[in-house]
Each structure stands twice: as C-alpha cells, then as structure tokens.
Motif scaffolding. Structure first.
Motif, PDB file in Angstrom:
ATOM      1  N   VAL A   1      50.038  48.275  33.101  1.00  0.00           N
ATOM      2  CA  VAL A   1      49.622  46.882  33.248  1.00  0.00           C
ATOM      3  C   VAL A   1      49.182  46.710  34.690  1.00  0.00           C
ATOM      4  N   PHE A   2      47.943  46.250  34.868  1.00  0.00           N
ATOM      5  CA  PHE A   2      47.364  46.172  36.198  1.00  0.00           C
ATOM      6  C   PHE A   2      46.937  44.724  36.480  1.00  0.00           C
ATOM      7  N   PHE A   3      47.213  44.309  37.725  1.00  0.00           N
ATOM      8  CA  PHE A   3      46.775  42.980  38.140  1.00  0.00           C
ATOM      9  C   PHE A   3      45.260  42.945  38.246  1.00  0.00           C
ATOM     10  N   ARG A   4      44.756  41.767  38.522  1.00  0.00           N
ATOM     11  CA  ARG A   4      43.299  41.601  38.563  1.00  0.00           C
ATOM     12  C   ARG A   4      42.654  42.457  39.646  1.00  0.00           C
ATOM     13  N   ASP A   5      43.393  42.729  40.704  1.00  0.00           N
ATOM     14  CA  ASP A   5      42.839  43.545  41.783  1.00  0.00           C
ATOM     15  C   ASP A   5      43.018  45.038  41.539  1.00  0.00           C
ATOM     16  N   GLY A   6      43.562  45.406  40.383  1.00  0.00           N
ATOM     17  CA  GLY A   6      43.734  46.799  40.032  1.00  0.00           C
ATOM     18  C   GLY A   6      45.052  47.397  40.437  1.00  0.00           C
TER      19      GLY A   6
ATOM     20  N   ASP B   1      48.728  30.609  30.792  1.00  0.00           N
ATOM     21  CA  ASP B   1      48.137  29.277  31.011  1.00  0.00           C
ATOM     22  C   ASP B   1      46.616  29.320  30.933  1.00  0.00           C
ATOM     23  N   GLY B   2      46.091  30.149  30.030  1.00  0.00           N
ATOM     24  CA  GLY B   2      44.648  30.221  29.802  1.00  0.00           C
ATOM     25  C   GLY B   2      43.909  31.080  30.789  1.00  0.00           C
ATOM     26  N   ASP B   3      44.620  31.688  31.764  1.00  0.00           N
ATOM     27  CA  ASP B   3      43.966  32.555  32.758  1.00  0.00           C
ATOM     28  C   ASP B   3      44.398  33.990  32.550  1.00  0.00           C
ATOM     29  N   VAL B   4      43.466  34.910  32.831  1.00  0.00           N
ATOM     30  CA  VAL B   4      43.769  36.339  32.768  1.00  0.00           C
ATOM     31  C   VAL B   4      44.428  36.730  34.080  1.00  0.00           C
ATOM     32  N   ILE B   5      45.728  37.084  33.998  1.00  0.00           N
ATOM     33  CA  ILE B   5      46.454  37.449  35.217  1.00  0.00           C
ATOM     34  C   ILE B   5      46.585  38.966  35.366  1.00  0.00           C
ATOM     35  N   ALA B   6      46.413  39.688  34.289  1.00  0.00           N
ATOM     36  CA  ALA B   6      46.534  41.149  34.351  1.00  0.00           C
ATOM     37  C   ALA B   6      45.862  41.746  33.104  1.00  0.00           C
ATOM     38  N   VAL B   7      45.795  43.077  33.074  1.00  0.00           N
ATOM     39  CA  VAL B   7      45.171  43.797  31.950  1.00  0.00           C
ATOM     40  C   VAL B   7      46.061  44.966  31.572  1.00  0.00           C
TER      41      VAL B   7
END
Length: 475
Positions: A90-95, A149-155
């Motif tokens: 699981v990676f945050f938006r910044d990788g 909350d409707g936002d992508v916080i991680a992938v």
C-alpha cells in the motif's frame, strides 16, 4: 481430378477450423487472465479496506510509528506474500510505502507497477491489464485506490507471477489443438468419402469413354452411385452409345448389303461386256477401258464388303508366334517382289503376341502389297519383328517416294489416295481394312516417313492378354 479437388476441400476446411480456433484460443487466454484479475481485485479491495483507517505515516521511530491498524495491514501483507508468493503493498500518493511485503520491494519509478499506480490515483482500478501470453514471462499488476472521504489517499498494488496462469492457458490451448486436429482428421475422412462418392461415376464414365474411343463400342457405363446428376448423365451416355452403335450397325449393314447386291449385277454386266467384245475388232481401246473400269468397280465392291465385315466382326485372339507369321507372309509375297525386281527381306525372330492370326495376316498382306506397289525397281522393302514393353511390333519400311506431312495425316482414311498415285491400281480401302482388323484385337497401325525416302509402317499387337470388351480370347 481427385488430386486437385481433395487439397482444395482440405484447405477450405483447415481455414474454417483455424478461423474458429484462433478466437477460441484468445478467449481462453483472456478468461484465464480475467479470473486471476478478479481474484487480485478482491484481494486489493480487502487490503484497501484495512488501509483506509491507517492515519499515521511511518517516521522511522518504533515508538512514534506504533499504529495497530498499520501493523495489522503489514501482518496481512506478509502472510499474503508468504502463502501466495505475490508481492503486495500500500503506497501513499507520493509513492512512499504505508506497508509492503516483502520488505525489499518498493514501487519502481517506471514500468507496469507505476502505470497501474498512476491509473489508480485517478480512481480507476486495473480491471483490464495488458494480456499476458503463454510465451511471455511478464507479471500481472493490479492496483486499487484507497479512498477516504471521497479522496484517494493511497493505492494498493499487487505484483503477481504468471507461471500458473500461463500454464493453465497453455493446457487450454493444447485441448483446443487436439480438438482441431481431431476435427481436421474427421474432415479429411469426410472429404475422402465425399470426393470418392462424387468422382466414382466420373471415373467410370471416363474409362468407358476411352474404351469406346479405342473401338470397344459395346462398352457401357455401369451403375456406380454418386450424385443424381451424374447418374442421370451415365444413363444418358449409355442411351447415346446405344444410338451411335445402332447407327453404325445400320451403316455397316447397308455397306455390306449394297456391296453384295451390286456384285451380281456387276458380274452380269462384265459378262455381257466380254460377249460384246467378241463382236468387236480385237484391240478395241474403248472396250478395253470399259473392261478395266468394270474390274476396278468389282474390286471396290469386294473391298467395301471386306471393310464392313472387318468392322463388324470380333477378333478371335490367341497367343501367336508373330515372327513365324510375318516370315510366312514375307515368303508368300517374295515371288511378286522378284517379278517387280524389288528386294523383299525379313528379320523375323520368334516373338509372341496376342492376335487373331487371320486378321493379322490380312493386315500384313495389305501393308506389304501397298509397299510393293510404290517401291521402284532396285529398292528394298524390309519387314522387322521385335518385342519390347507391352507391344510386339512389325515394322515395314519401303524405298518408295513416301508421303508429305499432310498426306501422313490422312493415310488410312477410306477411299483416300494421294493425288500423286492416282494411276496406281487400288481402291483406297486396303489400309482402312487393316486398321479395322487390328483395332478389333487391341492392335494398332502407325505411319511415318522413312529416311532418306519411303514410308515406315508400324503394326503393333499386345504381348499380354487384352481385357477389352467385346473381344473373345482363346488360349
């Protein structure tokens, strides 16, 4: 015809099977990959649900980094990698990693993992990754966004080995190949049966046509199954052959009857001419000319009757010493040759062949007589017998003036005589009779020029017992 039709049918059937097999193989590969993708999407959804409540980023300090939710996520990822051998993280938006397994695996700056990560950041999961074929050693990457909350916080990213999936795809392809091979063998068998069923009447018709063309007028097409159109064609052919044979029989009967009926009045006419000649002065040119034309007409009628009988009668074949028969005919004609000061020689070794002795003797008499007529004094007429291959041949060569190419094409036609030889005695039927006598027994006669001048006639009879229709064979 079968060798041309069968490959065409096989190529068409192979094209149909390949046109069906290729899409089926592609769909099998796509189905196997889609099954794996669906499993990975379920797994990433479970990890995304666990990562959704992780709020702290790892800072490097164990005390400050303590987060039960992240530890639970890490434990699940470690267990997942240990059991299935699948790298997951699981990676945050910044990788940067929130949790990942194994510990030395990070999100690369480029490649399929990065492409899937970037796509998931736009809230689009990896529902349709690039197809992996059995010959490729690639890995299957699936990514799903972690939304809070409707936002992508991680992938969530999974990087799966494809060996098992490719093996299953290859097994499916082998089954398809086996099915295609079985279907192709079935199609070839069906094509063989189909072409045999269609072409059998054609082969029978072709053989019968050849028999009729070579003189066996009694040959008919036997019932051989096949399509209705070909069976109807066979019946029509037999009817046509019957009609043609009837016409020929009527023609022969007419010629024979006419020759026979005209012979008696002509004999009576010649007798009256002789009586009339007794009352005229001896040496009268007109009466001599009438007597000559009358005798020529009688010869023509005799030859016409002989031709009709030759074309109508079946040959009575037997195994004959052709060399002995030819030598006998050479001896019979030698006195006439000596009278005309022509050398008649023969080379007639013992050679057997199947022939009607009477018919062959008559044919040789006609050919030798013709050669002696046109060979000038001092020249040679030679008769040679040889046996090779399927035929025993008798070659008669003379030293006469020979014939041109156009005349060679017409020699043997009824009543035909070269314009250069109109003053030579004959009716123009002798060689026609010879051809009819030989053809009735499966023999042949051919003509060609003899160098430096003269004519070369080749008479052939079969060396083995003929099986032609309408021929009575006795050993």
């Amino acid at each position: 015809m079968r060798t041309r039709l069968l490959p065409l049918l096989i190529v068409l059937m192979a094209g149909v099977l390949l046109a069906l097999g290729f899409p089926l193989a592609v769909s099998v590969a796509a189905a196997q990959q889609q099954k794996v993708v669906v499993d990975r999407i379920d797994d990433t959804a479970r990890f995304a649900a666990l990562a959704q409540f992780v709020t702290k980023r790892p800072t490097g300090s164990r005390v400050r980094d303590k987060d039960e939710r992240r530890e639970t996520l890490q434990t699940e990822l470690d267990y997942y990698h240990e059991v299935y051998g699948i790298r997951a993280g699981v990676f945050f938006r910044d990788g940067q990693p929130m949790a990942h397994a194994p510990g030395n695996w990070f999100l690369p700056p480029r490649g399929h993992e990065r492409e899937a990560f970037e796509e998931a950041l736009r809230s689009r999961g990896s529902h349709d990754p690039r197809q992996v074929w059995p010959w490729q050693r690639g890995r299957l990457v699936v990514a799903s966004p972690v939304i809070r909350d409707g936002d992508v916080i991680a992938v969530v990213v999974t990087d799966s080995p494809t060996g098992h999936m490719r093996s299953k795809t290859l097994q499916g392809w082998l089954l398809i190949g086996a099915g295609e091979s079985a279907a192709m063998l079935l199609a070839v068998g069906a094509a063989l049966r189909l072409t045999g069923w269609v072409l059998r009447p054609v082969r029978v018709l072709d053989a019968t046509t050849h028999d009729i063309a070579t003189g066996s007028l009694k040959s008919r097409v036997a019932a051989a199954g096949g399509p209705p159109e070909l069976r109807r064609l066979a019946r029509s052919f037999n009817e046509m052959a019957d009609n043609v044979q009837d016409v020929l029989e009527q023609q022969r009967a007419f010629v024979a009857d006419a020759s026979h009926q005209l012979r008696n009045p002509l004999s009576a006419l010649l007798l009256r001419i002789e009586l009339l000649a007794l009352e005229l002065p001896e040496g009268n040119e007109e009466i001599a000319s009438v007597r000559t034309e009358g005798k020529r007409l009688a010869q023509v009628l005799d030859d016409l009757l002989g031709l009709a009988l030759a074309e109508h009668a079946d040959a009575d074949l037997s195994l004959t010493d052709i060399g002995e028969l030819a030598a006998e005919r050479v001896g019979a004609w030698r006195p006439l040759a000596e009278e005309r000061e022509v050398r008649l020689t023969g080379e007639c070794p013992a050679t057997t062949g199947w022939a009607d002795p009477v018919a062959l003797s008559s044919a040789l008499d006609a050919v030798i007589d013709n050669a002696l007529k046109f060979t000038p004094e001092g020249e040679e007429v030679r008769v040679e017998v040889s046996g090779s291959g399927a035929m025993t041949t008798i070659v008669i060569t003379d030293g006469g003036p020979g014939l041109t190419e156009d005349e060679l094409a017409r020699i043997g036609d009824r009543f035909w005589r070269s314009n250069r030889h109109q003053n030579v005695k004959g009716s123009g039927l002798g060689l026609s009779i010879s051809r009819a006598l030989l053809a009735a027994g499966g023999g042949s006669i051919a003509y060609e020029s003899h160098e430096p001048h003269g004519l070369r006639v080749t008479v052939g009879v079969p060396r083995s017992e003929p099986g032609a229709h309408g021929v009575t064979v006795r050993a």
